[in-house]
Design a protein around this motif. Structure first.
Motif, PDB file in Angstrom:
ATOM      1  N   LEU A  52       0.822  -1.209   0.000  1.00 56.59           N
ATOM      2  CA  LEU A  52       0.000   0.000   0.000  1.00 56.59           C
ATOM      3  C   LEU A  52       0.858   1.263   0.000  1.00 56.59           C
ATOM      4  CD1 LEU A  52      -2.735  -1.262   2.456  1.00 56.59           C
ATOM      5  CD2 LEU A  52      -3.079  -0.675   0.049  1.00 56.59           C
ATOM      6  N   VAL A  53       2.026   1.186   0.633  1.00 60.70           N
ATOM      7  CA  VAL A  53       2.957   2.315   0.579  1.00 60.70           C
ATOM      8  C   VAL A  53       3.454   2.511  -0.856  1.00 60.70           C
ATOM      9  CG1 VAL A  53       5.250   3.134   1.282  1.00 60.70           C
ATOM     10  CG2 VAL A  53       3.686   2.172   2.990  1.00 60.70           C
ATOM     11  N   ALA A  54       3.746   1.401  -1.538  1.00 63.41           N
ATOM     12  CA  ALA A  54       4.190   1.469  -2.936  1.00 63.41           C
ATOM     13  C   ALA A  54       3.106   2.059  -3.834  1.00 63.41           C
ATOM     14  CB  ALA A  54       4.581   0.080  -3.429  1.00 63.41           C
ATOM     15  N   GLU A  55       1.843   1.849  -3.460  1.00 63.80           N
ATOM     16  CA  GLU A  55       0.711   2.390  -4.224  1.00 63.80           C
ATOM     17  C   GLU A  55       0.338   3.796  -3.780  1.00 63.80           C
ATOM     18  OE1 GLU A  55      -1.554  -1.839  -5.215  1.00 63.80           O
ATOM     19  OE2 GLU A  55      -2.105  -0.731  -3.420  1.00 63.80           O
ATOM     20  N   GLN A  56       1.134   4.358  -2.848  1.00 66.25           N
ATOM     21  CA  GLN A  56       0.932   5.708  -2.316  1.00 66.25           C
ATOM     22  C   GLN A  56      -0.400   5.854  -1.568  1.00 66.25           C
ATOM     23  OE1 GLN A  56       2.087   8.979  -5.001  1.00 66.25           O
ATOM     24  NE2 GLN A  56       2.913   7.456  -6.401  1.00 66.25           N
ATOM     25  N   ALA A  57      -0.923   4.737  -1.115  1.00 67.53           N
ATOM     26  CA  ALA A  57      -2.158   4.761  -0.333  1.00 67.53           C
ATOM     27  C   ALA A  57      -1.869   4.924   1.154  1.00 67.53           C
ATOM     28  CB  ALA A  57      -2.946   3.482  -0.564  1.00 67.53           C
ATOM     29  N   LEU A  58      -0.638   4.597   1.578  1.00 71.47           N
ATOM     30  CA  LEU A  58      -0.185   4.792   2.949  1.00 71.47           C
ATOM     31  C   LEU A  58       1.222   5.370   2.918  1.00 71.47           C
ATOM     32  CD1 LEU A  58      -1.287   1.467   4.734  1.00 71.47           C
ATOM     33  CD2 LEU A  58      -2.327   3.733   5.025  1.00 71.47           C
ATOM     34  N   GLU A  59       1.622   5.966   4.034  1.00 68.79           N
ATOM     35  CA  GLU A  59       2.992   6.461   4.194  1.00 68.79           C
ATOM     36  C   GLU A  59       3.583   5.798   5.429  1.00 68.79           C
ATOM     37  OE1 GLU A  59       2.254  11.026   2.533  1.00 68.79           O
ATOM     38  OE2 GLU A  59       2.256  10.613   4.690  1.00 68.79           O
ATOM     39  N   MET A  60       4.887   5.530   5.386  1.00 68.36           N
ATOM     40  CA  MET A  60       5.544   4.946   6.545  1.00 68.36           C
ATOM     41  C   MET A  60       6.670   5.869   6.987  1.00 68.36           C
ATOM     42  SD  MET A  60       7.267   1.166   7.086  1.00 68.36           S
ATOM     43  CE  MET A  60       5.686   0.330   7.032  1.00 68.36           C
ATOM     44  N   SER A  61       6.677   6.229   8.271  1.00 68.89           N
ATOM     45  CA  SER A  61       7.686   7.128   8.812  1.00 68.89           C
ATOM     46  C   SER A  61       8.898   6.338   9.287  1.00 68.89           C
ATOM     47  CB  SER A  61       7.104   7.934   9.970  1.00 68.89           C
ATOM     48  OG  SER A  61       6.770   7.066  11.040  1.00 68.89           O
ATOM     49  N   ALA A  62       9.927   7.064   9.647  1.00 68.36           N
ATOM     50  CA  ALA A  62      11.164   6.420  10.090  1.00 68.36           C
ATOM     51  C   ALA A  62      10.962   5.630  11.384  1.00 68.36           C
ATOM     52  CB  ALA A  62      12.255   7.470  10.290  1.00 68.36           C
ATOM     53  N   ASN A  63      10.013   6.070  12.220  1.00 64.16           N
ATOM     54  CA  ASN A  63       9.776   5.356  13.485  1.00 64.16           C
ATOM     55  C   ASN A  63       8.769   4.220  13.334  1.00 64.16           C
ATOM     56  OD1 ASN A  63       7.418   6.735  13.192  1.00 64.16           O
ATOM     57  ND2 ASN A  63       7.632   7.986  15.046  1.00 64.16           N
ATOM     58  N   ARG A  64       8.511   3.839  12.087  1.00 60.67           N
ATOM     59  CA  ARG A  64       7.681   2.676  11.743  1.00 60.67           C
ATOM     60  C   ARG A  64       6.191   2.914  11.925  1.00 60.67           C
ATOM     61  NH1 ARG A  64      10.702   0.501   8.456  1.00 60.67           N
ATOM     62  NH2 ARG A  64       9.557  -1.479   8.564  1.00 60.67           N
ATOM     63  N   PHE A  65       5.797   4.143  12.166  1.00 60.69           N
ATOM     64  CA  PHE A  65       4.376   4.444  12.207  1.00 60.69           C
ATOM     65  C   PHE A  65       3.851   4.581  10.788  1.00 60.69           C
ATOM     66  CE2 PHE A  65       4.506   5.332  16.732  1.00 60.69           C
ATOM     67  CZ  PHE A  65       3.203   5.027  17.121  1.00 60.69           C
ATOM     68  N   ILE A  66       2.642   4.114  10.585  1.00 56.46           N
ATOM     69  CA  ILE A  66       2.003   4.222   9.271  1.00 56.46           C
ATOM     70  C   ILE A  66       1.007   5.363   9.341  1.00 56.46           C
ATOM     71  CG2 ILE A  66       0.596   3.057   7.538  1.00 56.46           C
ATOM     72  CD1 ILE A  66       2.261   0.877  10.024  1.00 56.46           C
ATOM     73  N   ARG A  67       0.998   6.177   8.306  1.00 56.36           N
ATOM     74  CA  ARG A  67       0.080   7.310   8.288  1.00 56.36           C
ATOM     75  C   ARG A  67      -0.743   7.298   7.011  1.00 56.36           C
ATOM     76  NH1 ARG A  67       0.589  13.783   7.769  1.00 56.36           N
ATOM     77  NH2 ARG A  67       1.387  13.202   5.724  1.00 56.36           N
ATOM     78  N   VAL A  68      -2.009   7.666   7.144  1.00 53.42           N
ATOM     79  CA  VAL A  68      -2.860   7.860   5.969  1.00 53.42           C
ATOM     80  C   VAL A  68      -2.467   9.199   5.367  1.00 53.42           C
ATOM     81  CG1 VAL A  68      -5.226   8.071   5.135  1.00 53.42           C
ATOM     82  CG2 VAL A  68      -4.723   6.577   7.086  1.00 53.42           C
ATOM     83  N   PRO A  69      -2.064   9.237   4.104  1.00 52.56           N
ATOM     84  CA  PRO A  69      -1.576  10.486   3.509  1.00 52.56           C
ATOM     85  C   PRO A  69      -2.636  11.585   3.500  1.00 52.56           C
ATOM     86  CG  PRO A  69      -1.058   8.608   2.104  1.00 52.56           C
ATOM     87  CD  PRO A  69      -2.005   8.115   3.151  1.00 52.56           C
ATOM     88  N   VAL A  70      -2.159  12.819   3.560  1.00 50.33           N
ATOM     89  CA  VAL A  70      -3.017  13.987   3.387  1.00 50.33           C
ATOM     90  C   VAL A  70      -2.756  14.520   1.982  1.00 50.33           C
ATOM     91  CG1 VAL A  70      -3.613  16.291   4.206  1.00 50.33           C
ATOM     92  CG2 VAL A  70      -2.893  14.533   5.844  1.00 50.33           C
ATOM     93  N   LEU A  71      -3.778  14.571   1.158  1.00 52.83           N
ATOM     94  CA  LEU A  71      -3.608  15.020  -0.216  1.00 52.83           C
ATOM     95  C   LEU A  71      -3.366  16.523  -0.287  1.00 52.83           C
ATOM     96  CD1 LEU A  71      -6.483  13.099  -2.070  1.00 52.83           C
ATOM     97  CD2 LEU A  71      -4.040  12.604  -2.185  1.00 52.83           C
TER      98      LEU A  71
END
Length: 230
Positions: A52-71
């Motif tokens: 999902l990160v590769a599909e730009q549907a999610l973002e992953m931070s350096a501290n391993r938290f996943i975030r729903v992107p803000v358009l």
């Protein structure tokens, strides 16, 4: 094989969560919280999240938290423009091809949505799920699987912001703006009117998009032209 199946299942569930708009832009998740919620180990969750990160549907931070992107504003406008064309085409085609059984199912979804809107305190999650269900029940009738895949990929990115009005409990919910657009869509399908189906679907998209653009919920930095210097 078991791990691959688990990963595919987790991916499908997370994908539906995003498309259905049941998470909000900027919302943070963790691999462990997702794994616990789904009753699986972290490994299949990590694999699904990476997809999902590769599909730009999610973002992953350096501290391993996943975030729903803000358009950003420009991203939202671009996706909306594409949706108007593709989903309008799907609705028009559906009006030409929809069968009696499918039409009854679509009417049933719309009726369920209207009953929810009529409650003094509508269930936001229920409204959000029914919105997605109605749209894709219509698009499925277009019998255009490639177009449907593209539409799903767009909703994967825009789903979290798409139902902002439903989640924020605004006047649009009180006035049942979405329900009126959906009623026009269903009526167009019943009349086998592709032009009206396309127009009512596009009106629904445009109405929601205009509201979202006016809320300030999007990143506006890219919408401001830089000041030219000598």
């Amino acid at each position: 094989m078991v791990r691959q199946t688990l990963s595919a299942d987790v991916y499908a569930q997370l994908r539906d969560l995003l498309i259905s708009g049941r998470v909000m832009p900027g919302e943070k998740l963790s691999l462990r919280s997702i794994a616990d919620a789904l009753g699986v180990s972290v490994m299949p969750v990590r694999e699904a999240v990476h997809r999902l990160v590769a599909e730009q549907a999610l973002e992953m931070s350096a501290n391993r938290f996943i975030r729903v992107p803000v358009l950003t504003v420009s991203q939202f406008r671009e996706i909306t423009s594409i949706r108007l064309n593709l989903e309008g085409q799907a609705a028009a085609r559906a009006a030409e091809l929809v069968g009696a059984k499918a039409l009854r199912e679509i009417e049933g979804i719309h009726d369920a949505s209207c009953r929810e809107f009529a409650k003094s305190t509508p269930d936001e999650s229920r409204l959000i799920a029914l919105n997605k269900e109605l749209h894709f029940a219509i698009y499925n009738q277009a019998q255009m699987p490639i177009l449907l895949q593209i539409v799903e990929s767009l909703w994967l990115r825009i789903g979290p912001i798409l139902n902002y009005d439903l989640r924020s409990g605004t006047e649009r919910v009180v006035q049942r703006v979405q329900a009126s657009h959906h009623a026009a869509m269903v009526e167009a399908l019943k009349n086998r009117d592709p032009v009206a189906a396309c127009q009512s679907l596009q009106n629904d998209i445009t109405s929601a998009a205009d509201f979202i653009l006016n809320t300030g919920a999007l990143i506006v930095a890219d919408s401001v032209k830089p000041v030219e210097t000598d």
